[in-house]
Design a protein around this motif. Sequence first.
Motif, PDB file in Angstrom:
ATOM      1  N   ASN A  22       0.875 -11.895  -5.210  1.00  0.00           N
ATOM      2  CA  ASN A  22       1.857 -12.552  -6.077  1.00  0.00           C
ATOM      3  C   ASN A  22       2.430 -11.655  -7.168  1.00  0.00           C
ATOM      4  O   ASN A  22       3.136 -12.140  -8.044  1.00  0.00           O
ATOM      5  N   LEU A  23       2.161 -10.355  -7.127  1.00  0.00           N
ATOM      6  CA  LEU A  23       2.794  -9.428  -8.063  1.00  0.00           C
ATOM      7  C   LEU A  23       4.105  -8.939  -7.460  1.00  0.00           C
ATOM      8  O   LEU A  23       4.212  -8.745  -6.254  1.00  0.00           O
ATOM      9  N   GLN A  24       5.096  -8.721  -8.311  1.00  0.00           N
ATOM     10  CA  GLN A  24       6.362  -8.184  -7.833  1.00  0.00           C
ATOM     11  C   GLN A  24       6.160  -6.745  -7.377  1.00  0.00           C
ATOM     12  O   GLN A  24       5.559  -5.941  -8.089  1.00  0.00           O
ATOM     13  N   LEU A  25       6.683  -6.429  -6.201  1.00  0.00           N
ATOM     14  CA  LEU A  25       6.549  -5.084  -5.654  1.00  0.00           C
ATOM     15  C   LEU A  25       7.065  -4.034  -6.631  1.00  0.00           C
ATOM     16  O   LEU A  25       6.433  -3.006  -6.847  1.00  0.00           O
ATOM     17  N   ALA A  26       8.197  -4.293  -7.257  1.00  0.00           N
ATOM     18  CA  ALA A  26       8.820  -3.312  -8.145  1.00  0.00           C
ATOM     19  C   ALA A  26       7.994  -3.019  -9.393  1.00  0.00           C
ATOM     20  O   ALA A  26       8.215  -2.012 -10.053  1.00  0.00           O
ATOM     21  N   GLU A  27       7.036  -3.868  -9.718  1.00  0.00           N
ATOM     22  CA  GLU A  27       6.242  -3.674 -10.932  1.00  0.00           C
ATOM     23  C   GLU A  27       4.959  -2.878 -10.711  1.00  0.00           C
ATOM     24  O   GLU A  27       4.272  -2.540 -11.665  1.00  0.00           O
ATOM     25  N   ILE A  28       4.621  -2.574  -9.470  1.00  0.00           N
ATOM     26  CA  ILE A  28       3.388  -1.840  -9.191  1.00  0.00           C
ATOM     27  C   ILE A  28       3.701  -0.346  -9.170  1.00  0.00           C
ATOM     28  O   ILE A  28       4.548   0.098  -8.400  1.00  0.00           O
ATOM     29  N   PRO A  29       3.030   0.444 -10.016  1.00  0.00           N
ATOM     30  CA  PRO A  29       3.288   1.893 -10.040  1.00  0.00           C
ATOM     31  C   PRO A  29       2.911   2.551  -8.705  1.00  0.00           C
ATOM     32  O   PRO A  29       1.969   2.117  -8.032  1.00  0.00           O
ATOM     33  N   ASN A  30       3.647   3.595  -8.326  1.00  0.00           N
ATOM     34  CA  ASN A  30       3.375   4.287  -7.065  1.00  0.00           C
ATOM     35  C   ASN A  30       1.941   4.778  -6.962  1.00  0.00           C
ATOM     36  O   ASN A  30       1.359   4.768  -5.882  1.00  0.00           O
ATOM     37  N   ASP A  31       1.355   5.221  -8.063  1.00  0.00           N
ATOM     38  CA  ASP A  31      -0.010   5.734  -7.978  1.00  0.00           C
ATOM     39  C   ASP A  31      -1.029   4.632  -7.712  1.00  0.00           C
ATOM     40  O   ASP A  31      -2.182   4.902  -7.403  1.00  0.00           O
ATOM     41  N   GLN A  32      -0.597   3.372  -7.803  1.00  0.00           N
ATOM     42  CA  GLN A  32      -1.469   2.248  -7.479  1.00  0.00           C
ATOM     43  C   GLN A  32      -1.277   1.772  -6.038  1.00  0.00           C
ATOM     44  O   GLN A  32      -2.068   0.985  -5.533  1.00  0.00           O
ATOM     45  N   LEU A  33      -0.218   2.231  -5.392  1.00  0.00           N
ATOM     46  CA  LEU A  33       0.043   1.865  -3.999  1.00  0.00           C
ATOM     47  C   LEU A  33      -0.704   2.850  -3.106  1.00  0.00           C
ATOM     48  O   LEU A  33      -0.194   3.898  -2.743  1.00  0.00           O
ATOM     49  N   VAL A  34      -1.925   2.510  -2.775  1.00  0.00           N
ATOM     50  CA  VAL A  34      -2.786   3.401  -2.002  1.00  0.00           C
ATOM     51  C   VAL A  34      -3.131   2.767  -0.665  1.00  0.00           C
ATOM     52  O   VAL A  34      -3.022   1.557  -0.484  1.00  0.00           O
ATOM     53  N   CYS A  35      -3.554   3.598   0.270  1.00  0.00           N
ATOM     54  CA  CYS A  35      -4.028   3.130   1.566  1.00  0.00           C
ATOM     55  C   CYS A  35      -5.544   3.268   1.596  1.00  0.00           C
ATOM     56  O   CYS A  35      -6.100   4.181   0.992  1.00  0.00           O
ATOM     57  N   VAL A  36      -6.188   2.354   2.293  1.00  0.00           N
ATOM     58  CA  VAL A  36      -7.647   2.357   2.378  1.00  0.00           C
ATOM     59  C   VAL A  36      -8.048   2.690   3.808  1.00  0.00           C
ATOM     60  O   VAL A  36      -7.538   2.111   4.758  1.00  0.00           O
ATOM     61  N   SER A  37      -8.967   3.643   3.940  1.00  0.00           N
ATOM     62  CA  SER A  37      -9.471   4.037   5.248  1.00  0.00           C
ATOM     63  C   SER A  37     -10.985   4.156   5.172  1.00  0.00           C
ATOM     64  O   SER A  37     -11.508   4.957   4.400  1.00  0.00           O
ATOM     65  N   HIS A  38     -11.681   3.345   5.941  1.00  0.00           N
ATOM     66  CA  HIS A  38     -13.142   3.368   5.988  1.00  0.00           C
ATOM     67  C   HIS A  38     -13.753   3.244   4.597  1.00  0.00           C
ATOM     68  O   HIS A  38     -14.665   3.976   4.237  1.00  0.00           O
ATOM     69  N   GLY A  39     -13.206   2.349   3.791  1.00  0.00           N
ATOM     70  CA  GLY A  39     -13.752   2.098   2.468  1.00  0.00           C
ATOM     71  C   GLY A  39     -13.324   3.085   1.406  1.00  0.00           C
ATOM     72  O   GLY A  39     -13.694   2.961   0.257  1.00  0.00           O
ATOM     73  N   GLU A  40     -12.532   4.100   1.762  1.00  0.00           N
ATOM     74  CA  GLU A  40     -12.069   5.083   0.784  1.00  0.00           C
ATOM     75  C   GLU A  40     -10.609   4.822   0.450  1.00  0.00           C
ATOM     76  O   GLU A  40      -9.816   4.475   1.311  1.00  0.00           O
ATOM     77  N   ARG A  41     -10.272   4.996  -0.819  1.00  0.00           N
ATOM     78  CA  ARG A  41      -8.881   4.857  -1.239  1.00  0.00           C
ATOM     79  C   ARG A  41      -8.179   6.188  -1.023  1.00  0.00           C
ATOM     80  O   ARG A  41      -8.590   7.206  -1.540  1.00  0.00           O
ATOM     81  N   LEU A  42      -7.114   6.154  -0.245  1.00  0.00           N
ATOM     82  CA  LEU A  42      -6.348   7.354   0.046  1.00  0.00           C
ATOM     83  C   LEU A  42      -4.963   7.213  -0.545  1.00  0.00           C
ATOM     84  O   LEU A  42      -4.303   6.206  -0.363  1.00  0.00           O
ATOM     85  N   SER A  43      -4.518   8.218  -1.228  1.00  0.00           N
ATOM     86  CA  SER A  43      -3.172   8.214  -1.762  1.00  0.00           C
ATOM     87  C   SER A  43      -2.301   9.032  -0.822  1.00  0.00           C
ATOM     88  O   SER A  43      -2.610  10.179  -0.526  1.00  0.00           O
ATOM     89  N   THR A  44      -1.235   8.432  -0.325  1.00  0.00           N
ATOM     90  CA  THR A  44      -0.335   9.110   0.592  1.00  0.00           C
ATOM     91  C   THR A  44       1.041   9.186  -0.047  1.00  0.00           C
ATOM     92  O   THR A  44       1.581   8.168  -0.450  1.00  0.00           O
ATOM     93  N   PRO A  45       1.613  10.366  -0.174  1.00  0.00           N
ATOM     94  CA  PRO A  45       2.953  10.466  -0.745  1.00  0.00           C
ATOM     95  C   PRO A  45       3.934   9.647   0.075  1.00  0.00           C
ATOM     96  O   PRO A  45       3.939   9.723   1.296  1.00  0.00           O
ATOM     97  N   ASP A  99       0.856  -1.179   0.000  1.00  0.00           N
ATOM     98  CA  ASP A  99       0.000   0.000   0.000  1.00  0.00           C
ATOM     99  C   ASP A  99       0.897   1.236   0.000  1.00  0.00           C
ATOM    100  O   ASP A  99       2.098   1.138  -0.248  1.00  0.00           O
ATOM    101  N   CYS A 100       0.336   2.395   0.285  1.00  0.00           N
ATOM    102  CA  CYS A 100       1.094   3.643   0.206  1.00  0.00           C
ATOM    103  C   CYS A 100       2.284   3.677   1.159  1.00  0.00           C
ATOM    104  O   CYS A 100       3.249   4.396   0.921  1.00  0.00           O
ATOM    105  N   LYS A 101       2.260   2.877   2.208  1.00  0.00           N
ATOM    106  CA  LYS A 101       3.343   2.888   3.191  1.00  0.00           C
ATOM    107  C   LYS A 101       4.591   2.147   2.715  1.00  0.00           C
ATOM    108  O   LYS A 101       5.639   2.260   3.336  1.00  0.00           O
ATOM    109  N   ILE A 102       4.494   1.402   1.629  1.00  0.00           N
ATOM    110  CA  ILE A 102       5.632   0.625   1.134  1.00  0.00           C
ATOM    111  C   ILE A 102       6.226   1.229  -0.144  1.00  0.00           C
ATOM    112  O   ILE A 102       7.224   0.744  -0.668  1.00  0.00           O
ATOM    113  N   ALA A 103       5.652   2.315  -0.632  1.00  0.00           N
ATOM    114  CA  ALA A 103       6.115   2.932  -1.881  1.00  0.00           C
ATOM    115  C   ALA A 103       7.581   3.349  -1.805  1.00  0.00           C
ATOM    116  O   ALA A 103       8.311   3.249  -2.787  1.00  0.00           O
TER     117      ALA A 103
END
Length: 88
Positions: A53-76, A19-23
């Motif tokens: 099962n996806l490689q971490l390095a292949e996921i774009p940063n804008d796809q690494l989001v955090c979810v809070s109360h059902g909402e997708r939050l993007s955290t730099p 998620d956004c914390k591992i970007a």
Amino acid sequence: PVLNTLQVFDIHDNPIHCDCKIAWLRDWIQNKGADIVQVPEETKCETPEEYQNLQLAEIPNDQLVCVSHGERLSTPYNSVIASVTLTL
């Protein structure tokens, strides 16, 4: 920084929550850590299910989001503080 002094970095086969914390780690692996990361193709996401099962390095940063109360939050990634224990 400690990460820049490492000679070997091996986290493959660990259950990574992508998620956004591992970007920051994804960026480091792709840039500075590319030469020392052991088995990067096995450094995979366990959760959330959509990235399982996806490689971490292949996921774009804008796809690494955090979810809070059902909402997708993007955290730099540069605003996330992480604790890492390393043996040098």
